[in-house]
Scaffold this motif. Structure first.
Motif, PDB file in Angstrom:
ATOM      1  N   TRP A 197       7.392   4.480  -3.370  1.00 37.74           N
ATOM      2  CA  TRP A 197       8.490   4.617  -2.966  1.00 37.74           C
ATOM      3  C   TRP A 197       9.076   3.221  -1.981  1.00 37.74           C
ATOM      4  O   TRP A 197       7.830   2.708  -1.821  1.00 37.74           O
ATOM      5  CB  TRP A 197       9.240   5.145  -1.781  1.00 37.74           C
ATOM      6  N   SER A 198       9.245   2.245  -2.802  1.00 37.25           N
ATOM      7  CA  SER A 198       9.697   0.639  -2.704  1.00 37.25           C
ATOM      8  C   SER A 198      10.569   1.421  -1.392  1.00 37.25           C
ATOM      9  O   SER A 198      11.862   1.703  -2.122  1.00 37.25           O
ATOM     10  CB  SER A 198      10.120   0.543  -3.729  1.00 37.25           C
ATOM     11  N   ARG A 199       9.955   0.282  -0.324  1.00 38.05           N
ATOM     12  CA  ARG A 199      11.090   0.369   0.460  1.00 38.05           C
ATOM     13  C   ARG A 199      11.795  -0.923   0.778  1.00 38.05           C
ATOM     14  O   ARG A 199      13.127  -0.712   1.128  1.00 38.05           O
ATOM     15  CB  ARG A 199      10.257   0.071   1.663  1.00 38.05           C
ATOM     16  N   SER A 200      11.394  -2.210   0.295  1.00 34.75           N
ATOM     17  CA  SER A 200      12.702  -2.765  -0.354  1.00 34.75           C
ATOM     18  C   SER A 200      13.637  -2.852  -1.336  1.00 34.75           C
ATOM     19  O   SER A 200      14.906  -3.070  -1.038  1.00 34.75           O
ATOM     20  CB  SER A 200      12.028  -4.142  -0.328  1.00 34.75           C
ATOM     21  N   ARG A 201      13.160  -2.396  -2.601  1.00 37.11           N
ATOM     22  CA  ARG A 201      13.956  -1.451  -3.861  1.00 37.11           C
ATOM     23  C   ARG A 201      14.914  -0.166  -3.194  1.00 37.11           C
ATOM     24  O   ARG A 201      15.821  -0.187  -4.283  1.00 37.11           O
ATOM     25  CB  ARG A 201      13.502  -1.976  -4.824  1.00 37.11           C
ATOM     26  N   ARG A 202      14.283   0.647  -2.742  1.00 37.50           N
ATOM     27  CA  ARG A 202      14.859   1.728  -2.364  1.00 37.50           C
ATOM     28  C   ARG A 202      15.021   2.669  -3.276  1.00 37.50           C
ATOM     29  O   ARG A 202      15.876   3.613  -3.559  1.00 37.50           O
ATOM     30  CB  ARG A 202      16.102   1.706  -0.765  1.00 37.50           C
ATOM     31  N   GLU A 203      14.116   2.445  -4.228  1.00 37.70           N
ATOM     32  CA  GLU A 203      13.831   3.504  -5.485  1.00 37.70           C
ATOM     33  C   GLU A 203      11.823   4.145  -5.711  1.00 37.70           C
ATOM     34  O   GLU A 203      11.388   3.090  -5.121  1.00 37.70           O
ATOM     35  CB  GLU A 203      14.099   3.015  -6.787  1.00 37.70           C
ATOM     36  N   TYR A 204      11.775   4.655  -6.092  1.00 36.89           N
ATOM     37  CA  TYR A 204      10.245   5.285  -6.709  1.00 36.89           C
ATOM     38  C   TYR A 204       9.877   4.204  -7.975  1.00 36.89           C
ATOM     39  O   TYR A 204      10.895   3.534  -8.618  1.00 36.89           O
ATOM     40  CB  TYR A 204      10.408   6.586  -7.684  1.00 36.89           C
ATOM     41  N   TRP A 205       8.690   3.644  -8.181  1.00 41.59           N
ATOM     42  CA  TRP A 205       8.611   3.294  -8.685  1.00 41.59           C
ATOM     43  C   TRP A 205       6.753   3.864  -9.056  1.00 41.59           C
ATOM     44  O   TRP A 205       5.808   4.474  -7.850  1.00 41.59           O
ATOM     45  CB  TRP A 205       8.069   1.489  -8.293  1.00 41.59           C
ATOM     46  N   VAL A 206       6.058   3.840 -10.246  1.00 39.82           N
ATOM     47  CA  VAL A 206       5.781   4.431 -11.248  1.00 39.82           C
ATOM     48  C   VAL A 206       4.576   2.878 -11.287  1.00 39.82           C
ATOM     49  O   VAL A 206       4.198   2.113 -12.120  1.00 39.82           O
ATOM     50  CB  VAL A 206       5.538   4.805 -12.481  1.00 39.82           C
ATOM     51  N   LYS A 207       3.389   2.876 -10.794  1.00 44.40           N
ATOM     52  CA  LYS A 207       2.356   1.649 -10.780  1.00 44.40           C
ATOM     53  C   LYS A 207       1.795   1.344 -12.100  1.00 44.40           C
ATOM     54  O   LYS A 207       1.019   2.561 -13.195  1.00 44.40           O
ATOM     55  CB  LYS A 207       1.063   1.824 -10.161  1.00 44.40           C
ATOM     56  N   GLY A 208       2.697   0.078 -12.507  1.00 43.53           N
ATOM     57  CA  GLY A 208       1.673   0.231 -14.721  1.00 43.53           C
ATOM     58  C   GLY A 208       2.775   0.130 -14.936  1.00 43.53           C
ATOM     59  O   GLY A 208       3.046  -0.698 -16.249  1.00 43.53           O
ATOM     60  N   ASP A 209       3.736   0.873 -14.934  1.00 49.72           N
ATOM     61  CA  ASP A 209       5.476   0.749 -15.857  1.00 49.72           C
ATOM     62  C   ASP A 209       6.132  -0.242 -15.996  1.00 49.72           C
ATOM     63  O   ASP A 209       5.952  -0.497 -17.680  1.00 49.72           O
ATOM     64  CB  ASP A 209       6.147   2.097 -15.597  1.00 49.72           C
ATOM     65  N   THR A 210       5.979  -1.838 -15.187  1.00 49.12           N
ATOM     66  CA  THR A 210       6.596  -3.123 -15.731  1.00 49.12           C
ATOM     67  C   THR A 210       4.970  -3.325 -15.990  1.00 49.12           C
ATOM     68  O   THR A 210       5.428  -4.996 -16.807  1.00 49.12           O
ATOM     69  CB  THR A 210       7.734  -3.351 -15.116  1.00 49.12           C
ATOM     70  N   SER A 211       4.492  -3.714 -15.615  1.00 47.76           N
ATOM     71  CA  SER A 211       3.078  -4.507 -15.512  1.00 47.76           C
ATOM     72  C   SER A 211       2.296  -4.453 -16.620  1.00 47.76           C
ATOM     73  O   SER A 211       1.457  -5.514 -17.145  1.00 47.76           O
ATOM     74  CB  SER A 211       2.720  -4.741 -13.910  1.00 47.76           C
TER      75      SER A 211
END
Length: 126
Positions: free
Chosen positions: A64-78
């Motif tokens: 959970w990204s506290r700054s973006r206020r959304e879930y993120w899956v490590k590696g989906d963008t990078s």
């Protein structure tokens, strides 16, 4: 479920696991991320029940990204994916240890670990 982010699956975290967690006021648990074979500490992320559920059911580290206020899956963008090997709860129930097989850099700066930037000298005590 959190507002403002991807709501993902309708399944929920196993109630037996959820009952063990001691969450912050925001409903989050810190997740220390470690390379499974070298034990190198890579990063610290935050999980709520949904992020932990996704992590356990997909084998991919989800936070959970506290700054973006959304879930993120490590590696989906990078492309720097974290393949989850083991998840453990500490004795107090307030911190997770997520052992992963890290592909590429764990840190958003491009460093292998988020703990490469600054090191402090520690005085030896006798």
């Amino acid at each position: 479920m959190r507002q403002g982010g991807d709501t993902g699956s309708v399944e929920t975290l196993d109630p037996a696991i959820a009952a063990l967690l001691k969450r912050s006021a925001e409903g989050l648990v810190p997740a220390v991320v470690q390379q499974h074979d070298t034990l190198e500490v890579l990063m610290l992320g935050w999980m709520d029940d949904e992020a932990l559920h996704r992590t356990l059911t997909t084998g991919r580290a989800t936070y959970w990204s506290r700054s973006r206020r959304e879930y993120w899956v490590k590696g989906d963008t990078s492309g720097h994916v974290q393949w989850v090997k083991d998840v453990r709860l500490d004795c107090d129930g307030d911190t997770l240890l997520v052992k992963v097989d890290q592909e590429g850099a764990a840190c958003h700066t491009g460093d292998r670990t988020c703990f490469d930037a600054v090191s402090f000298d520690v005085a030896a005590r006798g």
